[in-house]
Write a protein that holds these residues in place. Structure first.
Motif, PDB file in Angstrom:
ATOM      1  N   ALA A 182       0.759  -1.184   0.051  1.00 51.15           N
ATOM      2  CA  ALA A 182       0.151   0.025  -0.037  1.00 51.15           C
ATOM      3  C   ALA A 182       0.690   1.262  -0.088  1.00 51.15           C
ATOM      4  CB  ALA A 182      -0.877   0.034   1.274  1.00 51.15           C
ATOM      5  N   ILE A 183       2.116   1.407   0.719  1.00 46.06           N
ATOM      6  CA  ILE A 183       2.838   2.352   0.759  1.00 46.06           C
ATOM      7  C   ILE A 183       3.491   2.716  -0.617  1.00 46.06           C
ATOM      8  CG2 ILE A 183       5.201   3.233   1.714  1.00 46.06           C
ATOM      9  CD1 ILE A 183       4.115   1.888   4.435  1.00 46.06           C
ATOM     10  N   LEU A 184       3.914   1.455  -1.111  1.00 45.13           N
ATOM     11  CA  LEU A 184       4.588   1.630  -2.490  1.00 45.13           C
ATOM     12  C   LEU A 184       3.457   2.102  -3.634  1.00 45.13           C
ATOM     13  CD1 LEU A 184       6.932  -1.551  -2.536  1.00 45.13           C
ATOM     14  CD2 LEU A 184       7.503   0.841  -2.285  1.00 45.13           C
ATOM     15  N   ALA A 185       2.296   1.718  -3.595  1.00 47.65           N
ATOM     16  CA  ALA A 185       1.415   2.103  -4.324  1.00 47.65           C
ATOM     17  C   ALA A 185       0.947   3.430  -4.404  1.00 47.65           C
ATOM     18  CB  ALA A 185       0.208   1.300  -4.270  1.00 47.65           C
ATOM     19  N   ALA A 186       1.010   3.940  -3.120  1.00 46.42           N
ATOM     20  CA  ALA A 186       0.510   5.335  -2.871  1.00 46.42           C
ATOM     21  C   ALA A 186       1.778   6.324  -3.195  1.00 46.42           C
ATOM     22  CB  ALA A 186       0.262   5.697  -1.413  1.00 46.42           C
ATOM     23  N   TYR A 187       3.150   5.828  -2.924  1.00 42.46           N
ATOM     24  CA  TYR A 187       4.293   6.529  -3.092  1.00 42.46           C
ATOM     25  C   TYR A 187       4.289   7.110  -4.736  1.00 42.46           C
ATOM     26  CZ  TYR A 187       9.303   7.672  -3.329  1.00 42.46           C
ATOM     27  OH  TYR A 187      10.619   8.155  -3.359  1.00 42.46           O
ATOM     28  N   ARG A 188       4.340   6.111  -5.501  1.00 46.00           N
ATOM     29  CA  ARG A 188       4.311   6.559  -7.110  1.00 46.00           C
ATOM     30  C   ARG A 188       3.013   5.932  -7.781  1.00 46.00           C
ATOM     31  NH1 ARG A 188       9.354   7.025  -9.754  1.00 46.00           N
ATOM     32  NH2 ARG A 188      10.208   7.672  -7.564  1.00 46.00           N
ATOM     33  N   PRO A 189       1.969   6.975  -7.723  1.00 38.86           N
ATOM     34  CA  PRO A 189       0.710   6.527  -8.390  1.00 38.86           C
ATOM     35  C   PRO A 189       0.780   6.133  -9.904  1.00 38.86           C
ATOM     36  CG  PRO A 189       0.383   8.225  -6.975  1.00 38.86           C
ATOM     37  CD  PRO A 189       1.826   8.281  -7.204  1.00 38.86           C
ATOM     38  N   LEU A 228      11.669   1.444  -6.377  1.00 38.54           N
ATOM     39  CA  LEU A 228      11.214   2.319  -5.477  1.00 38.54           C
ATOM     40  C   LEU A 228      11.863   1.798  -4.159  1.00 38.54           C
ATOM     41  CD1 LEU A 228       7.786   1.815  -6.529  1.00 38.54           C
ATOM     42  CD2 LEU A 228       8.862   3.898  -6.867  1.00 38.54           C
ATOM     43  N   LEU A 229      12.011   0.831  -3.719  1.00 39.12           N
ATOM     44  CA  LEU A 229      12.645   0.596  -2.291  1.00 39.12           C
ATOM     45  C   LEU A 229      13.903   1.242  -2.127  1.00 39.12           C
ATOM     46  CD1 LEU A 229      11.528  -2.960  -1.619  1.00 39.12           C
ATOM     47  CD2 LEU A 229      10.643  -0.852  -0.450  1.00 39.12           C
ATOM     48  N   SER A 230      14.930   1.160  -3.266  1.00 36.62           N
ATOM     49  CA  SER A 230      16.256   1.779  -3.262  1.00 36.62           C
ATOM     50  C   SER A 230      16.037   3.157  -3.146  1.00 36.62           C
ATOM     51  CB  SER A 230      16.854   1.532  -4.679  1.00 36.62           C
ATOM     52  OG  SER A 230      18.004   1.844  -4.619  1.00 36.62           O
ATOM     53  N   GLU A 231      14.999   3.631  -3.960  1.00 34.36           N
ATOM     54  CA  GLU A 231      15.128   5.280  -3.984  1.00 34.36           C
ATOM     55  C   GLU A 231      14.582   5.804  -2.526  1.00 34.36           C
ATOM     56  OE1 GLU A 231      11.727   8.299  -5.807  1.00 34.36           O
ATOM     57  OE2 GLU A 231      12.549   6.552  -7.166  1.00 34.36           O
ATOM     58  N   ILE A 232      13.508   4.907  -1.824  1.00 31.34           N
ATOM     59  CA  ILE A 232      13.232   5.480  -0.611  1.00 31.34           C
ATOM     60  C   ILE A 232      14.262   5.423   0.542  1.00 31.34           C
ATOM     61  CG2 ILE A 232      11.409   4.789   1.387  1.00 31.34           C
ATOM     62  CD1 ILE A 232       9.653   3.720  -0.948  1.00 31.34           C
ATOM     63  N   ASP A 233      15.086   4.172   0.374  1.00 32.15           N
ATOM     64  CA  ASP A 233      16.114   3.972   1.207  1.00 32.15           C
ATOM     65  C   ASP A 233      17.278   5.149   1.012  1.00 32.15           C
ATOM     66  OD1 ASP A 233      14.737   1.544   2.180  1.00 32.15           O
ATOM     67  OD2 ASP A 233      16.231   0.314   1.064  1.00 32.15           O
ATOM     68  N   ILE A 239      16.503   8.156   0.392  1.00 31.60           N
ATOM     69  CA  ILE A 239      15.716   9.233   0.761  1.00 31.60           C
ATOM     70  C   ILE A 239      16.138   9.339   2.352  1.00 31.60           C
ATOM     71  CG2 ILE A 239      13.903  10.642   0.980  1.00 31.60           C
ATOM     72  CD1 ILE A 239      13.094   9.801  -1.804  1.00 31.60           C
ATOM     73  N   GLN A 240      15.888   8.363   2.979  1.00 29.84           N
ATOM     74  CA  GLN A 240      15.701   7.950   4.196  1.00 29.84           C
ATOM     75  C   GLN A 240      17.224   8.047   5.041  1.00 29.84           C
ATOM     76  OE1 GLN A 240      13.761   4.240   4.835  1.00 29.84           O
ATOM     77  NE2 GLN A 240      11.583   5.435   5.278  1.00 29.84           N
ATOM     78  N   SER A 241      18.195   7.724   4.030  1.00 27.49           N
ATOM     79  CA  SER A 241      19.519   7.726   4.532  1.00 27.49           C
ATOM     80  C   SER A 241      20.022   8.961   4.515  1.00 27.49           C
ATOM     81  CB  SER A 241      20.459   6.680   3.745  1.00 27.49           C
ATOM     82  OG  SER A 241      20.505   7.026   2.345  1.00 27.49           O
ATOM     83  N   THR A 242      19.661   9.906   3.702  1.00 27.20           N
ATOM     84  CA  THR A 242      20.081  11.280   3.570  1.00 27.20           C
ATOM     85  C   THR A 242      19.380  12.274   4.644  1.00 27.20           C
ATOM     86  OG1 THR A 242      18.597  11.823   1.826  1.00 27.20           O
ATOM     87  CG2 THR A 242      20.765  10.967   1.163  1.00 27.20           C
ATOM     88  N   ARG A 243      18.578  11.978   5.154  1.00 31.55           N
ATOM     89  CA  ARG A 243      17.814  12.692   6.353  1.00 31.55           C
ATOM     90  C   ARG A 243      18.520  12.755   7.624  1.00 31.55           C
ATOM     91  NH1 ARG A 243      11.270  11.313   5.077  1.00 31.55           N
ATOM     92  NH2 ARG A 243      11.378  12.718   2.943  1.00 31.55           N
TER      93      ARG A 243
END
Length: 200
Positions: A139-146, A189-194, A196-200
């Motif tokens: 559900a998170i992935l589906a909402a992340y990139r509609p 998508l998971l690589s992109e999200i990871d 983003i999270q690692s740069t915060r």
């Protein structure tokens, strides 16, 4: 830098499935056989609740097919033993799409499964999550990139039409192909999200 555009991911997913074609087709045949009772119920005009109940074996087969497709997407051998990694809880969640056959409001869960289901299957296989954790991740992935979600859902619908038009012959190829593409998209998508999270 690796290309992560949607067309490239779809093409590379199809290519990955092609490289493991014999085992992919065998796995697809297993999934098609599991879906045969539901197809028979629909074609013979059986009561809707019978077809809805028959959605569970089909969904269970898809949860076993997803790890095999994810392995192919990673460039690993698509071992048929991966079919045994079926996820009953995830299958039960996916089989709620069968409510569309028996309830006037059933189109709502059916649409939700169409949008979230491919990512839930792929997320569960890529990250090793099971049951409701896979549904949540999907559900998170589906909402992340509609846009990607709608494209994958459209591919699923087109695949369904292709299966119907071929009188079921293409059923052995459509599900593994779609899940391999979904696994490629999910990994990107998971690589992109990871990142983003690692740069915060």
């Amino acid at each position: 830098m690796q290309n992560t555009t949607l067309p490239w991911l779809a093409w590379s997913g199809a290519s990955a499935a092609w490289h493991e074609l014999p085992r992919v087709l065998v796995a697809g045949a297993v999934a098609a056989a599991a879906a045969a009772p539901m197809a028979a119920a629909l074609l013979t005009g059986a009561p809707g609740w019978i077809a809805a109940a028959a959605a569970l074996p089909a969904a269970l087969a898809l949860t076993g097919l997803a790890p095999l497709a994810a392995a192919a997407a990673r460039g690993e051998p698509a071992r048929l033993a991966l079919l045994l990694r079926a996820d009953p809880v995830l299958a039960l969640a996916l089989s709620t799409a069968g409510l569309a056959l028996v309830a006037p409001w059933g189109a709502v869960p059916a649409a939700a499964v169409l949008l979230v289901g491919p990512y839930a299957l792929a997320y569960g296989a890529v990250r090793g999550r099971r049951g409701l954790a896979a549904v949540r991740g999907g559900a998170i992935l589906a909402a992340y990139r509609p846009a990607w979600t709608l494209t994958l859902a459209a591919l699923a619908v087109l695949g369904g039409f292709a299966v119907a038009a071929s009188a079921g012959v293409l059923a052995v190829a459509v599900a593994p192909l779609l899940l391999t593409i979904a696994a490629r998209q999910t990994a990107a998508l998971l690589s992109e999200i990871d990142t983003i999270q690692s740069t915060r």
